[in-house]
Design an enzyme around this catalytic site. Structure first.
Site, short mmCIF file in Angstrom:
data_model
loop_
_atom_site.label_atom_id
_atom_site.label_comp_id
_atom_site.label_asym_id
_atom_site.label_seq_id
_atom_site.Cartn_x
_atom_site.Cartn_y
_atom_site.Cartn_z
N LYS A 175 0.85 -1.31 -0.04
CA LYS A 175 -0.05 -0.14 0.20
C LYS A 175 0.76 1.23 -0.20
O LYS A 175 0.59 2.29 0.61
CB LYS A 175 -1.08 -0.03 1.32
CG LYS A 175 -2.07 -1.04 1.15
CD LYS A 175 -3.04 -0.95 2.29
CE LYS A 175 -2.60 -1.67 3.58
NZ LYS A 175 -3.59 -2.00 4.43
N ASP A 210 -6.93 -6.37 11.06
CA ASP A 210 -8.44 -5.75 11.05
C ASP A 210 -9.48 -6.53 10.99
O ASP A 210 -10.57 -6.43 11.55
CB ASP A 210 -8.52 -4.88 9.84
CG ASP A 210 -8.33 -5.30 8.46
OD1 ASP A 210 -7.88 -6.78 8.52
OD2 ASP A 210 -8.41 -4.65 7.52
MG MG Z 1 -11.28 -1.38 6.13
#
Ligand code: MG
Ligand code: ADP
Length: 470
Positions: A175, A210
């Site tokens: 990223k 996450d």
């Molecule tokens: Mg997300």
């Protein structure tokens, strides 16, 4: 399901398409190509279960099944104030989470833009930036970290090989991040060193994925939560596994008898044994930055669905079956057909398909579309969207079977991400597929619930659990 997920698809039967015979035949062929029958789903689920077992048995399996070191379930009665940070995209988010008991929480947060040079500079400088942000956040909140040590949950959305709940090695950057002096090092330890240099009494209590955060954020409010699933740019899931069913675990005795597993399920079937991969998906895969990898994710998640639709449409254009054989400069560009357009087109219920026309003509610059063109595009969106939700259900079904959840009381899968949030009927389509597999009553066994704040609340709940000895 809550209101924000209930926008309805306005679907079109193939016999409603006003096109010529050749166009109708092309739609029928596509329907066959993209259909995932109940039998096919069963085959996929069985393979999924086998791959989960491989991942639990040894390291380096296709579905990695990474132990998260998160054990035990929150009761919702825990109280206290915890910190959470989320580094992953453009922003650094810093949160102060107050757990108030009874599943109630309050969250205060601040976002800080990560300066581009820091993303590719020294890791030490990035950590100092994070520490400075935490420092100014605490000052703003009036929280004095000098009184007692604050526990911090660190959502670090890069691949980390964990060796403890708050220890691990960064495997690679993604990223747009590429800090020097970080690969193979421990990001939690580097941040901790920086916090120490700045005399901040903050302890990095956990490194959080996450999916695990999504699971724990919901688990604090609802004890039946057994799974966390992300359907956003990518897709991934985490669930509670029994310790005695993780043969590869070498971390010694743990407090509880279960641990959350970060499945990394996007890589399922990279061997391509069972997934119904079409030529349109193969084109997308070849042109992606990671050909042959993460094929399950590519059939399901927000980054890719629109591009699959575009590929199908281009193939029809080339056969003179769509847009009179003409594309546009914009539509010829990779990624130009966003997954969000699919949602817009799926709910377009106007008789002339006006919204679809707007997307195709005003946004994508197709010169002139006929009603048949728009109906065909709408059909393609529906086929790609339904296939994504049904394949997602296969992953959920595999976890349900593997964990014998049908023998248990109702369980909740916490879901997050723009695809499940905005794509019309996504969770309903998953539930329908589960009913085909397990019977009509399955919706009494599992429900999907939105869990929006995995990287804030979820990370804080994990920090709380760590500080209470899990
Ligand atoms: Mg997300
Ligand atoms: P992230 O995965 O980075 O946390 P999101 O959960 O917001 O972010 O997911 C972003 C993805 O969702 C993008 O790939 C985008 O194409 C897709 N997306 C955004 N809006 C919609 C929508 N209305 N319908 C379907 N997909 C959407």
């Amino acid at each position: 399901m809550s209101a924000w997920l209930s926008r309805k698809v306005s679907s079109l039967a193939l016999n409603e398409i006003v096109g010529n015979d050749e166009q109708k035949q092309a739609m029928k062929d596509l329907q066959n190509e993209f259909e995932v029958t109940t039998d096919k789903l069963r085959t996929i689920v069985n393979q999924f279960i086998a791959e989960m077992k491989k991942g639990l048995e040894h390291n380096g399996a296709t579905v990695a099944m990474i132990p998260s070191y998160v054990t035990g379930r929150p009761t919702g009665m825990e109280t206290g104030t915890y910190l959470a940070i989320d580094l992953g995209g453009t922003n650094l988010r810093v949160c102060q989470v107050s757990l108030n008991g009874n599943g109630e929480v309050s969250i205060q947060q601040q976002k800080y833009r990560v300066p581009e040079p820091l993303k590719v500079g020294e890791m030490r400088a990035l950590c100092d930036f994070i520490s400075d942000c935490i420092d100014s956040f605490l000052t703003e909140m009036g929280t004095d970290p000098m009184e007692q040590v604050l526990q911090l949950g660190f959502t670090f959305s890069f691949p980390v090989n964990l060796t403890a709940i708050n220890r691990g090695n960064l495997m690679q950057w993604t990223k747009g991040f590429a800090c020097a002096g970080a690969i193979g090092k421990d990001p939690a330890l580097m941040l901790q060193d920086s916090l120490r240099r700045k005399n901040l009494k903050v302890r990095v209590a956990a490194i959080v994925n996450d999916t695990v955060g999504t699971l724990m954020a919901h688990a604090y409010r609802d004890r039946s939560t057994f799974m966390g699933i992300i359907f956003g740019t990518g897709t991934n899931a985490a669930y509670y596994e029994r310790m005695d069913r993780i043969p590869k675990w070498e971390g010694g005795q743990t407090k509880g008898d279960e641990m959350v597993i970060n499945m990394e399920w996007g890589a399922f079937d990279d061997e391509r044994r069972v997934l119904p991969v079409t030529v349109h998906d193969n084109k997308l895969d070849r042109e992606s930055i990671n050909p042959r990898f993460h094929i399950y994710e590519k059939l399901i998640s927000g980054m890719y669905l629109g591009e699959i639709v575009r590929n199908v449409a281009l193939s029809l254009i080339d056969r003179f079956l769509l847009f009179n054989g003409f594309s546009s400069a914009e539509f010829n560009k990779q990624w130009s057909f966003e997954t969000a357009y699919m949602s817009t087109i799926e709910i377009d219920a106007s008789s002339d398909l006006d919204e679809t026309k707007r997307v195709l003509e005003s946004i994508l610059g197709i010169t002139k579309t006929t009603l048949a063109d728009r109906q065909m595009v709408k059909t393609i969106c529906h086929l790609v969207g339904v296939r994504a939700a049904r394949l997602s259900a296969a992953g959920v079904a595999a976890v349900m079977s593997h964990c014998d959840l049908l023998q248990k009381d109702c369980c909740t899968a916490a879901v997050d991400g723009s695809v499940v949030e905005f794509y019309p009927n996504f969770s309903e389509t998953m539930t329908k597929a589960l009913k085909e597999l397990f019977g009509e009553d399955v919706d009494k066994k599992i429900k999907f619930a939105p869990s929006r704040d995995g990287s804030g609340l979820g990370a804080a709940v994990i920090a709380m659990q760590v500080s209470k000895g899990m």
